[in-house]
Structure formats: structure tokens, C-alpha cells
Design an enzyme around this catalytic site. Structure first.
Site, PDB file in Angstrom:
ATOM      1  N   ASP A   1       0.827  -1.198   0.000  1.00 43.15           N
ATOM      2  CA  ASP A   1       0.000   0.000   0.000  1.00 43.15           C
ATOM      3  C   ASP A   1       0.869   1.259   0.000  1.00 43.15           C
ATOM      4  OD1 ASP A   1      -2.619   1.336   0.468  1.00 43.15           O
ATOM      5  OD2 ASP A   1      -1.617   2.001   2.295  1.00 43.15           O
TER       6      ASP A   1
ATOM      7  N   GLU B   1       1.307  -0.715  -5.069  1.00 44.10           N
ATOM      8  CA  GLU B   1       0.370   0.358  -5.414  1.00 44.10           C
ATOM      9  C   GLU B   1       1.174   1.627  -5.672  1.00 44.10           C
ATOM     10  OE1 GLU B   1      -3.216   3.208  -3.827  1.00 44.10           O
ATOM     11  OE2 GLU B   1      -1.603   2.589  -2.526  1.00 44.10           O
TER      12      GLU B   1
HETATM   13  C1  GLC Z   1      -3.928   3.480  -0.445  1.00 43.97           C
HETATM   14  C2  GLC Z   1      -5.209   2.716  -0.280  1.00 43.97           C
HETATM   15  C3  GLC Z   1      -6.263   3.655   0.216  1.00 43.97           C
HETATM   16  C4  GLC Z   1      -5.828   4.188   1.545  1.00 43.97           C
HETATM   17  C5  GLC Z   1      -4.433   4.821   1.466  1.00 43.97           C
HETATM   18  C6  GLC Z   1      -3.874   5.032   2.807  1.00 43.97           C
HETATM   19  O1  GLC Z   1      -4.002   4.452  -1.406  1.00 43.97           O
HETATM   20  O2  GLC Z   1      -5.543   2.072  -1.472  1.00 43.97           O
HETATM   21  O3  GLC Z   1      -7.517   3.070   0.286  1.00 43.97           O
HETATM   22  O4  GLC Z   1      -6.720   5.167   1.989  1.00 43.97           O
HETATM   23  O5  GLC Z   1      -3.530   3.996   0.781  1.00 43.97           O
HETATM   24  O6  GLC Z   1      -3.427   3.826   3.387  1.00 43.97           O
END
Ligand code: GLC
Ligand code: CA
Length: 559
Positions: A200, A258
Site C-alpha cells: 500500500d 500500489e
Molecule cells: C492506499 C489505499 C487507500 C488508503 C491509502 C492510505 O491508497 O488504497 O484506500 O486510503 O492507501 O493507506
């Protein structure tokens, strides 16, 4: 068991709070997921990604972790988790966990200790700055609105850094102890059988010097400062150390990163196997909104906008071509951070079914790893949430009040938000006709007005979206659709036409992106080709001109 090559993975994303509630408290849980593994197997996926399931105060639905070594009690027990992994593996499904590396919850013992005690060992686990002459350390803005800086309640002159909510303080990756702790956590879950991680927000683990303000060009207040806290070179250094250590522990660990704001150059860096970083990354750049359609009388945040097809095409082509020989991109249409795309693409309900099938054809037969978000395979759309509190977002609330001031009715404002906001794509999976769609025996934790599609109906109808998804995912397993070369044809923005080619076989994928009938001149003869997937009404005349009904699509192949 397990998948040998990462590019063979077909991923299904489960938002565990909303998939299936087994114990009737209105919140989805692991036993619920266990009960639906056969459904996932039948769909044709081989990798399951679960959004965060660790102990969390749920300020950001689990992305605020207060204990990485235990499950949120609403999710179930560690024993349930072990059973989930065991049962999934028996069916040939790997399990990957969402791992939040950039921040913790403010309720994490590390942060609590760091706050309580200035000499705490954990003080240096987080990021602190002194204020500048009674003001914030700089003007950097948080992704969730407001400043990235929050006052240390124990020390008037100090601030801690939070890129997201102020209850989610950022970890200090400069500190080797933080880096070691994160490796230990990952190993714990590998010991529990997980096959990989979705990392993440990893692109934010390094930050620039705090002395620099973000140029504000006259705009007031905090400014989101990606150039100072996203994709800095040190991210790759930390990430390499982390992943190298984990791959020594488990050689075939799958890493899906991500990388929301990464462009293709960064994607090359993050996924080049020589660098030992991620296997694949998700960018959010496929889907850009058409800003020219903004209503100037309302705040930009909260307005549903159509997609920029031209940008989508350019981005897809560069991700398809540049990664050839390096890695495979992640292919997706939806996730928990985006509004559901079907609502955006097809406005007319008569076109929904064709549009859902067309989108799957277009996206998943390209080169890359398909990643299906729960519910899209049955045509779920953005639910309309009927209370502003349901969005749990200060920016949404701000939009709402502005919209009412500008004269919009409450229902209109809520509908606009629902069509543009991530929260409306996180509502319960629609399993059947029962109350609450068979998701739960009680009112679900998040609930809105849904479009009525459900798994039971879809299973019973041979021409359903669900049955079409099965066919697409089945085709996707062919080497042609995994390894084949990709070429996008230069057409008008109404069409998306590409070929995949491997040795002697070629597939032609023709999609009508719009709600009008469109004609397309097929190249070469069709006599040596056969149709493998058809969605919607099409006809071919003597001159090889295809007439495609709104949102129809066609795949044909030579073999
Ligand atoms: C990423 C997740 C999102 C979350 C953020 C903070 O972007 O996909 O849903 O709010 O990280 O952890
Ligand atoms: Ca439950």
C-alpha cells in the site's frame, strides 16, 4: 501448489468488510470469504487479494493498523485465517495481503509510546519537525485534506507528519529499526502461508527535505506536494532492501505495488527484475477525468466526470509497449479507491450489460495481470449512499455543503458524490434476492441504493455478465493472451481495437466504447478466423465492414 509465474496470475480483489458476513453482525469477515472460495474458483481466478484485515480503529477502513500481528476481531481469528489460506491453496488459489508500509494508526503502541515519552525508542519511528515561527513546518498538504502536519499534543512546538488522516502518522523509513520491523511483520505472515503482498502506498516511504515549501501559485492553504513525497529515488533503495530480504525468505513471493501516481518511466524502474523491486505495479493514470466538463459553480472534488478516452488510449499503449520484455502491467477497471467504472461509462440502463462485458474484453485480454474487483463480474455499480456521513470524508462533506449552497437538492448532491466517490464502490456484494442481498442477516455496515444485480440471477442466465467473465478469464489463461505481442490500432475514440500475436496465432479484439452504433472496416479476410467471444449485436457486410451495436465487442482468432 501455487502459481509458478507471476504473469499467469488472475487476481480477484476482495474488500473483506463487504464480501460476505458469516456471523451476522453486518460486517464481512474471513469465514464469509471461506464460504465463497468455490465461487471464486468457478470464476477462474487463481490469486486472492484481501484489503487490510489487521487490528485497526477503522479510521480508514483498516488502512490504519494498530497491530500488524493480529486480525481485527471483526474479521475473525488467526485460526480462521489459516483455514482460509489452507482451503484456498487446496483450490489452487494463492492469497496475498494488503500491507500498509507508509504509516500506522495513531493507536499503534509505537506511536502511543512515542507521544507519551519524548525519550521513547519509538519516537524515531515517526517523523517530527519543529514549527517555523509559530507556524506549520511547511505548506505541504495531505491527500485527505488539510496539512500533513499535526501538533504533538505533548509538545506545543513539535509536529508529526501524516500524508493521510491525522490519525495515521507516517513511519520514518530512514530509521533502520522501522525497516527491520516491517520485514519481521512480513515474515510472520509468510509463515502463515501468504503468497505475496499488495504494498500500500509504498511510493511515499521517502520524503524530501522539509525546508522547501510547495509553490502555491497564489493558492491559499496546504498544497498536495507529490514532488516532495512521492516516488523519490530513496523509495527504491528502501524497497529493494525490504524485498530482497523477503525473497531470501520466500523466493517466489509475489509483490503487487500500489504506485498510484507512477508514470510509465517509474513503472519500468519499479518492475525491472534486475532491480528486485515489485513484480507489477498499479497506476491510477489509466483513468483520467475530463476536466473540461467541470461545473465551475461547484468544487471539483465530488463531481462525476466522463473519462478521457484519448488519454486512456495513450496511457494503455505506453504501458503495454514499454514493459514488453521487462514486466507485465496490472490490468483493472475498478478498485476500492475509485468509483465503479460501469456507472461512468454507460448512462443508459439498457446498455449496462453490454458495456460491462465490453469493458472486461477491452481490459483483460491485453498484456498484463487481470485484477477483478469484487462485484464487477456481476455488473455492480456505484451504490447511491443516502447520508453525507456515509462518505466518511471531510472533502465530501465540504462538497456537499457547497452544492446545497449553490442550490442543489440533497438527493442530487448525494448522487453526484456517489458517482464520483470511492466509498460508493465499497458496498456489500450482491449475492441473491434476500434482504441485504444475502450478504448479511442484518443491515450492512455500509448500505446504499444498489442497482439490483445479483450472483444468483447471473448464475442462472447463460448470457449473463458473470458467465461472460468466466469466458474472458478462461481465454486469458492461453499463452497468446499472456505472452502475445500487443498492437493498438489507430481508430477514432469511439473504438478500441487491438491485436495480440504469438507465433502463428493472432487474436483481434474489437470494442465499441460508445452508446452509438459504429462501423469498423476489418482488415484482411475473415474466412480463416473464428469468433471466440461475442457481446452484443454485430453484423458483417460483403466488404468486411462490421456494424457494432452500442458497447458491443468481438474477439476473433486464427489458430
Ligand atoms: C492506499 C489505499 C487507500 C488508503 C491509502 C492510505 O491508497 O488504497 O484506500 O486510503 O492507501 O493507506
Ligand atoms: Ca461479520
Amino acid at each position: 501448489m501455487g502459481i509458478k509465474k507471476y504473469q499467469d496470475r488472475i487476481i480477484y480483489q476482495v474488500y473483506p468488510k463487504s464480501f460476505k458476513d458469516a456471523n451476522g453482525d453486518g460486517i464481512g469477515d474471513l469465514r464469509g470469504v471461506i464460504s465463497k472460495l468455490d465461487y471464486l474458483k468457478d470464476l477462474g481466478i487463481n490469486t486472492l487479494w484481501l484489503n487490510p484485515i489487521f487490528v485497526s480503529p477503522q479510521v480508514d477502513n483498516g488502512y490504519d493498523v494498530s497491530n500488524y500481528y493480529a486480525l481485527d476481531e471483526k474479521m475473525g481469528t488467526l485460526r480462521d485465517f489459516d483455514e482460509l489460506v489452507k482451503n484456498a491453496h487446496k483450490l489452487g488459489i494463492d492469497v496475498i495481503l494488503d500491507f500498509v508500509v507508509n504509516h500506522t494508526s495513531d493507536q499503534h503502541p509505537w506511536f502511543k509510546d512515542a507521544l507519551a515519552n519524548p525519550d521513547s525508542l519509538y519516537r524515531d519511528y515517526y517523523i517530527w519537525q519543529k514549527g517555523r515561527h509559530d507556524a506549520l513546518p511547511n505548506n505541504w498538504g495531505s491527500f485527505f485534506g488539510g496539512s500533513v502536519w499535526e501538533k504533538d499534543p505533548q509538545d506545543e512546538d513539535s509536529y508529526y507528519f501524516h500524508l493521510f488522516d491525522k490519525r495515521m502518522p507516517d513511519l520514518n523509513w530512514r530509521n533502520p529499526e522501522v525497516r527491520r520491523s516491517m520485514i519481521d511483520i512480513a515474515k510472520f505472515w509468510i509463515d502463515h502461508g501468504v503468497d505475496g503482498f499488495r504494498l500500500d502506498a509504498f511510493i511515499h516511504i521517502a520524503k524530501a527535505d522539509f525546508a522547501q515549501n510547495m509553490p502555491s501559485h497564489g493558492k491559499k492553504g496546504p498544497q498536495v506536494a507529490e514532488m516532495f513525497f512521492a516516488n523519490l529515488p530513496l523509495v527504491q533503495t528502501y524497497l529493494h532492501e525490504f524485498i530482497h530480504n523477503l525473497r531470501e525468505y520466500k523466493a517466489d513471493l509475489f509483490i503487487l505495488g500500489e504506485a498510484a501516481s507512477a508514470d510509465i518511466d517509474l513503472a519500468v524502474d519499479y518492475t525491472d527484475p534486475k532491480k528486485e523491486l515489485c513484480d507489477t505495479v498499479v497506476t491510477f493514470r489509466y483513468f483520467e477525468n475530463d476536466q473540461s466538463k467541470l461545473n465551475p459553480a461547484l468544487p471539483a472534488f465530488g463531481q462525476p466526470l466522463p473519462l478521457r478516452i484519448d488519454i486512456f488510449k495513450d496511457t494503455m499503449v505506453s504501458w503495454q509497449k514499454r514493459l514488453q520484455g521487462i514486466s507485465y502491467p496490472t490490468l483493472y477497471l475498478n478498485n476500492h479507491d475509485l468509483p465503479r467504472i460501469l456507472t461512468k461509462v454507460a448512462k443508459n440502463s439498457a446498455h449496462k450489460k453490454a458495456a460491462a462485458k465490453m469493458l472486461a474484453t477491452l481490459m483483460y485480454l491485453q498484456r498484463g495481470l487481470a485484477c477483478v474487483y469484487y462485484g464487477e463480474e456481476i455488473g455492480m455499480e456505484a451504490a447511491v449512499l443516502d447520508k453525507i456521513e456515509d462518505f466518511e470524508d471531510q472533502q465530501a462533506t465540504a462538497f456537499y455543503h457547497e452544492a446545497l449552497k449553490a442550490g442543489l437538492a440533497k438527493e442530487e448532491a448525494l448522487k453526484m458524490l456517489s458517482e464520483s466517490h470511492k466509498m460508493a464502490s465499497r458496498t456489500p456484494m450482491q449475492w441473491n434476492h434476500a434482504e441485504y442481498y444475502g450478504f448479511s442477516a442484518t443491515k450492512p455496515w455500509k448500505y446504499g441504493k444498489e442497482n439490483g444485480v445479483n450472483v444468483a440471477d447471473e448464475q442462472a442466465d447463460p448470457s449473463s455478465i458473470l458467465n461472460y467473465y468466466r469466458q474472458v478469464l478462461h481465454l486469458k489463461q492461453k499463452p497468446l493472451f499472456i505472452e502475445g505481442n500487443f498492437v493498438l490500432e489507430d481508430t477514432s475514440d469511439d473504438l478500441y481495437v487491438y491485436t495480440r500475436m504469438l507465433n502463428d496465432s493472432i487474436a483481434y479484439i474489437i470494442c465499441n466504447l460508445c452508446d452509438k452504433t459504429v462501423k469498423y472496416q476489418v482488415k484482411g479476410s475473415l474466412s480463416d478466423k473464428h469468433i471466440v467471444l461475442q457481446n452484443g449485436n454485430l453484423s458483417l457486410d460483403e466488404d468486411n465492414v462490421l456494424t457494432l451495436a452500442p458497447f458491443s465487442s468481438l474477439v476473433f482468432m486464427t489458430e
